[in-house]
Scaffold this active site. Structure first.
Site, short mmCIF file in Angstrom:
data_model
loop_
_atom_site.label_atom_id
_atom_site.label_comp_id
_atom_site.label_asym_id
_atom_site.label_seq_id
_atom_site.Cartn_x
_atom_site.Cartn_y
_atom_site.Cartn_z
N HIS A 167 0.81 -1.22 0.00
CA HIS A 167 0.00 0.00 0.00
C HIS A 167 0.84 1.26 0.00
O HIS A 167 0.35 2.34 0.36
CB HIS A 167 -1.02 0.01 1.15
CG HIS A 167 -1.89 -1.19 1.15
ND1 HIS A 167 -2.78 -1.48 0.14
CD2 HIS A 167 -1.98 -2.22 2.02
CE1 HIS A 167 -3.38 -2.61 0.40
NE2 HIS A 167 -2.91 -3.09 1.52
N ASP A 227 3.85 -1.01 -4.49
CA ASP A 227 2.65 -1.54 -5.14
C ASP A 227 2.78 -1.48 -6.65
O ASP A 227 2.35 -2.40 -7.35
CB ASP A 227 1.40 -0.77 -4.70
CG ASP A 227 0.85 -1.24 -3.36
OD1 ASP A 227 1.45 -2.14 -2.74
OD2 ASP A 227 -0.19 -0.71 -2.94
#
Length: 95
Positions: free
Chosen positions: A76, A81
Site C-alpha cells: 500500500h 505496489d
C-alpha cells in the site's frame, strides 16, 4: 488530443485508481486525457485464477507469482505496489 498513449496498470483500477484520477482531474476543471488507457489486473486475475482458488488481493497474487514485496518494501505504498503490480501483470500474461 494528440498526446502520447499512456497505459496505466493498477490492481482494482476500475473501482479505485481510475475513479480517483478522474475525480482529481474534474476537481481541477480538466478531463482525463483521451490517450490514457487503464489495465486492471483484478478482473484479469478473477478470470484466470479465482477458479483455481487463488486469493485475488495484490499481496496474494504476488505470492502466487513469486514476485512478493522486497525487504524494506511495504504494501500500500505507491512505489512498492507499482512494482509488484507490474510483476503480477507479467505473471498474468505469462511473460
Amino acid at each position: 488530443g494528440g498526446g502520447a498513449h499512456v497505459l496505466l496498470v493498477a490492481h482494482n483500477a476500475r473501482s479505485f485508481d481510475a475513479v480517483f484520477l478522474r475525480a482529481e482531474y474534474n476537481r481541477l476543471g480538466r478531463e482525463l486525457p483521451d490517450s490514457w488507457r487503464f489495465v486492471d489486473t483484478l478482473p484479469m486475475a478473477r478470470m484466470d485464477l479465482k477458479p483455481k482458488g487463488v486469493r485475488l488481493k495484490l499481496d496474494a497474487l504476488a505470492t502466487h507469482f513469486d514476485v512478493g514485496f522486497k525487504e524494506g518494501e511495504v504494501a500500500h505504498r505507491a512505489q512498492a505496489d507499482a512494482r509488484v503490480c507490474g510483476d503480477v501483470l507479467q505473471g498474468l500474461l505469462g511473460v
